[in-house]
Design a protein around this motif. Structure first.
Motif, mmCIF file in Angstrom:
data_model
loop_
_atom_site.group_PDB
_atom_site.id
_atom_site.type_symbol
_atom_site.label_atom_id
_atom_site.label_comp_id
_atom_site.label_asym_id
_atom_site.label_seq_id
_atom_site.Cartn_x
_atom_site.Cartn_y
_atom_site.Cartn_z
ATOM 1 N N LEU A 29 0.827 -1.207 0.000
ATOM 2 C CA LEU A 29 0.000 0.000 0.000
ATOM 3 C C LEU A 29 0.865 1.262 0.000
ATOM 4 N N LEU A 30 1.909 1.225 0.795
ATOM 5 C CA LEU A 30 2.813 2.377 0.832
ATOM 6 C C LEU A 30 3.448 2.616 -0.535
ATOM 7 N N GLN A 31 3.922 1.528 -1.139
ATOM 8 C CA GLN A 31 4.559 1.658 -2.445
ATOM 9 C C GLN A 31 3.572 2.152 -3.499
ATOM 10 N N ALA A 32 2.317 1.677 -3.402
ATOM 11 C CA ALA A 32 1.295 2.107 -4.363
ATOM 12 C C ALA A 32 1.047 3.618 -4.263
ATOM 13 N N SER A 36 8.169 5.226 0.344
ATOM 14 C CA SER A 36 9.205 4.219 0.583
ATOM 15 C C SER A 36 9.310 3.971 2.075
ATOM 16 N N PHE A 37 9.098 2.736 2.485
ATOM 17 C CA PHE A 37 9.156 2.422 3.900
ATOM 18 C C PHE A 37 10.550 2.703 4.479
ATOM 19 N N GLU A 38 11.577 2.616 3.634
ATOM 20 C CA GLU A 38 12.940 2.831 4.127
ATOM 21 C C GLU A 38 13.151 4.256 4.603
ATOM 22 N N ARG A 39 12.238 5.155 4.224
ATOM 23 C CA ARG A 39 12.360 6.537 4.673
ATOM 24 C C ARG A 39 11.752 6.724 6.055
#
Length: 895
Positions: A29-32, A36-39
């Motif tokens: 969902l975040l990527q969509a 970026s979760f890495e942030r």
């Protein structure tokens, strides 16, 4: 929606609290939405009694369970403290560091077959205080070694030990030991910084996260898809095969995990380091990438390989949250490059830098998971994916003031164990010269190998700093001093004066006419009779039109006539072509046709065995009457480059090739090999080899040129018993056999215990093993063993190895020795550069007199194998053997 408007900490906490399937959906969902979760930040995980191990910790835990005494995974820091140290304050500071970093006060416990971290709520610093003011420095070193290697009982002891040893009134030695499962090199620096701050009375700033929080975050990231993404990258980069050994081991020691370390060290001058920094800045790369590239180029040159994989430790602390956290963060990545000799060195520096940047972007996946994901097999004592490590780290040699009048300074230390076969550490310091430390596994490599690698690295570095655009193929590992040593090894002292072989044998006939020259069964031929019979046949051959450079076929069963005929062809000015009647008809026909002979000397009983192609005249010597021809030596002149004999190679890689050998080459070799053998008229030699084998030429020409007696075996191969009987009956002193025949012969000798007087045993034609050598020494107790080596193209055996009773053989096969006579040996890399001692390269043999003219009728193949000699006089050639060999420290060449 902007990322800045989102509560990143809340989002991160929500992610961590989800189960694995939900975490994957969450990331999707975040990527969509373009996030970026890495942030997102790393946040504290929910407090639990037990915490999971980080992925990298799991592998070390498995190693620890298998081998808990393995101290190679102990992180050690040694420090000197000068001044009036306050014991209570120091211990209090240690306690504060322990409280600050949870991982240091954790135990490893098992529950439901799973290993967890369990926090000790009230830890006590494991501090050992010693008073060593009356003891020696060596005793201190011994104590520190034992303290560093002492086993950690991780299930119920803290993974930290501290020793404080008083060595003088106001001088102390501090040793920190942490198991690698909770620490890395960066962690030791953090520990000391926190210790100094706490000792000064400055409260330690509370950490936002602990190592277990990072562990939870990393595990979640990998499970949620990051592992597969990074694994996909590494599969494309590295493939799934374990690379071959890059640098061959010097010894065949038993491979095991615990490798004792040896070290070679070199200090880079400030002038060099300034040039490194300047070149790196100009090319927009880091000094670390520059030095790594030079290391890869050195390894490529030393190994002769183009595909070079080097391991490098990544700090894996690119996240700000973990910069001040003690723990096992470091990860090992593999930097793989293809080295092309046609590339400029500067291009290699840039490619390496790009590879490092890419690796940094894909360093989250633990090395062990990478290995498992690639499916690379693990072998005991072997590092998967690479053999050699590179590590560039910034260090400080400056003293740190604990308080006024009390200073702490790191000690120069080198690990007692080698985690890798070879590891090059660059220790960069602003206060002192940069240090190069090459650590090597002492049970696998000689110190000379490590020294050559380090020397080669420094030489390559200097050449690239001076000429960044130099072609890789022009880089040379060998310095001028080493070249001078190689020039000494490349040739041996010798004496010879050109005299054609017929003249050498004729001189023996004049000196000892009645001495027996040839023995075959009951038939014995004196030197005078040999010379007279050869002269008579040579006059006949001249009458038949034989002249200079004309090949003449010689096909007889083994016996005196065979040698009379070959000597007669030489005396007539022709070149003999030896043909063994036992060879297949097809092969004999090919040699006769390909050589272009017009005349074949043979026996009428061999017409079925030796075919005579159309256009070739057969002369049956058993039907010829030579009594009417003069016994005087014919008036024939022999030019040095005149063809003496034509002999065909085995043809194992295709059709046999005719090799054209000259009178000068034959004369030089006969005289100098006889000199090395110490041949005298008192010697008796057994001639054993097939007459079509080039070694057979040496072993009849040398004895006859030195006045020795030659005993010729029958056409049929003798049994070991028969051979042994002849050795005794004829009083043989020189015996030459192929290694494959020696086994049965030794069995019989060991059984029958004959009274042999053989003073020299030669094995030739093929490599022989250490087992064969040891058995020769055990059964025969010989005065000397000789291993003969040489391609046909370089006149029989241009190299020999001589061994005596006291000579030990540690290699798997016998060495091929040193040069015989006027020959120069080169061991070269693919770009024809000289290689250092101990390094494998291709053997080339130079000195024009010892080389064949080339291949008969094969100018193309001649040009391919006989190359211009870049180290010889103008116009000289060298022969490319195709054999990989190396120099030993004593100048002996071995495979």
């Amino acid at each position: 929606m902007s990322m800045n408007k989102i509560d990143k900490h809340a989002l991160a906490r929500r992610f961590i609290e989800l189960g694995v399937p939900e975490q994957e959906k969450f990331l999707s969902l975040l990527q969509a939405k373009g996030f970026s979760f890495e942030r997102l930040p790393i946040v504290p995980a929910k407090e639990c009694e037990l915490s999971p191990l980080a992925p990298a910790q799991l592998r070390l835990w498995h190693i620890y369970q298998i081998d808990p005494d393995n101290s190679a995974y102990h992180m050690v820091g040694d420090f000197d403290i000068n001044g009036a140290l306050d014991h209570e304050l120091f211990e209090s500071a240690l306690q504060q560091v322990l409280v600050q970093h949870q991982i240091l006060r954790s135990y490893f416990v098992s529950k439901d077959d799973v290993t967890w971290l369990k926090l000790d709520p009230a830890p006590i610093v494991p501090l050992e205080v010693q008073d060593w003011r009356l003891k020696s420095e060596s005793e201190l070193y011994s104590f520190c070694g034992k303290h560093a290697q002492k086993r950690f009982n991780l299930s119920y002891e803290l993974p930290l030990r501290v020793a404080l040893i008083q060595v003088e009134q106001q001088k102390w030695h501090l040793q920190l030991v942490m198991h690698h499962i909770v620490s890395d090199g960066w962690s030791i620096d953090i520990f000391v910084r926190d210790l100094v701050q706490a000792y000064r009375g400055v409260p330690l700033t509370a950490l936002n996260i602990q190592y277990t929080d990072f562990s939870v975050w990393q595990t979640a990231m990998l499970r949620a898809g990051k592992a597969q993404q990074q694994l996909h990258y590494w599969k494309k980069k590295l493939g799934a095969m374990q690379p071959e050994l890059l640098i061959a081991h010097d010894t065949s020691a038993k491979i095991h995990q615990l490798r004792l370390a040896g070290h070679c060290q070199y200090s880079l001058s400030t002038n060099r380091t300034a040039k490194i920094s300047a070149l790196a800045l100009k090319q927009r790369i880091t000094p670390s990438s520059l030095l790594l590239a030079v290391w890869q180029l050195t390894l490529a040159a030393y190994s002769g390989r183009n595909d070079i994989s080097v391991g490098i430790p990544m700090a894996n602390r690119d996240r700000a949250e973990v910069a001040e956290v003690i723990g096992f963060f470091v990860n090992t990545m593999v930097i793989h490059n293809q080295i092309s000799p046609s590339n400029q060195a500067i291009d290699c520096l840039k490619l390496t830098h790009e590879a490092v940047l890419e690796a940094q972007e894909h360093q989250l996946l633990p090395f062990d998971q990478l290995v498992d994901g690639l499916g690379v097999s693990r072998n005991a004592g072997e590092t998967p994916l690479f053999q050699v490590l590179f590590n560039h780290q910034q260090t400080s040699d400056a003293s740190i003031e604990l308080v006024s009048g009390v200073n702490i300074k790191s000690c120069d230390q080198k690990g007692r164990h080698a985690l890798f076969d070879l590891a090059l550490d660059i220790r960069e310091s602003a206060q002192t010269p940069w240090e190069l430390i090459l650590t090597y596994a002492k049970d696998r490599f000689k110190v000379s190998t490590a020294e050559q690698l380090l020397s080669g690295f420094i030489k390559f570095l200097d050449e690239i700093l001076a000429q960044p655009n130099i072609l890789v193929g022009q880089l040379n590992l060998v310095n001028q001093q080493a070249i001078e040593q190689l020039n000494v090894f490349s040739t041996q002292e010798h004496t010879w004066v050109y005299q054609p072989l017929p003249l050498l044998i004729q001189q023996q006939a004049e000196l000892r006419p009645d001495a027996i020259a040839l023995v075959h069964g009951d038939e014995r031929l004196s030197y005078q009779a040999l010379d007279h019979q050869a002269n008579q046949l040579s006059h006949y051959l001249i009458e038949q039109g034989v002249s200079a450079d004309m090949p003449v076929g010689v096909a007889f069963e083994r016996g005196n006539t065979m040698l009379v005929a070959m000597l007669a062809v030489l005396k007539a000015g022709g070149a003999f072509l030896p043909l063994d009647p036992a060879y297949p008809n097809e092969r004999l026909s090919f040699m006769l046709e390909d050589s272009g002979v017009d005349l074949l000397l043979t026996d009428s009983t061999l017409t079925a065995q030796v075919p005579c192609p159309h256009g070739i005249k057969s002369v049956y010597l058993d039907q010829q009457m030579m009594g009417s021809y003069s016994t005087d030596t014919p008036d024939v002149e022999f030019h040095q480059q005149q063809l003496a004999y034509l002999i065909y190679t085995s043809g194992s890689t295709g059709k046999p090739k005719g090799v054209a050998l000259t009178h000068a080459g034959l004369s030089m070799h006969v005289q100098t090999i006889g000199e090395r053998y110490g041949m005298t008229p008192d010697d008796v030699e057994l001639h054993f080899a097939s007459i079509s084998f080039d070694g057979a030429v040496e072993r009849w020409a040398v004895p006859l040129a030195f006045g020795s007696r030659l005993v010729i075996r029958d056409q049929a191969l003798w049994s070991a018993e028969k051979t042994c009987d002849v050795l005794v009956e004829e009083g043989v002193t020189i015996a030459c056999f192929p290694p494959s025949y020696v086994g049965p012969l030794l069995d019989w000798i060991n059984y029958s215990k004959p009274n042999l007087i053989v003073r020299s045993w030669t094995l030739g034609g093929e490599a022989f093993t250490r087992e064969t050598y040891d058995r020769l020494q055990q059964v025969l107790k010989p005065q000397r063993i000789i291993n003969g080596y040489g391609p046909t193209e370089t006149v029989v055996t241009p190299m020999i190895w001589e061994a005596y009773a006291e000579t030990e053989l540690s290699s798997a096969y016998a060495p091929i020795g040193t040069a015989v006579g006027e020959r120069r040996l080169y061991i070269l890399d693919p770009q024809l550069n000289r290689v250092p001692l101990g390094m494998s390269g291709e053997l080339y043999i130079g000195a024009e007199v010892g080389l064949a003219r080339g291949y008969h009728g094969r100018a193309d193949l001649t040009a391919e194998r006989f190359l211009p000699d870049p180290y010889g006089a103008a116009g000289e050639r060298m022969y490319r053997t195709g054999d990989l060999v190396r120099w030993r420290d004593d100048g002996v060449t071995t495979a």
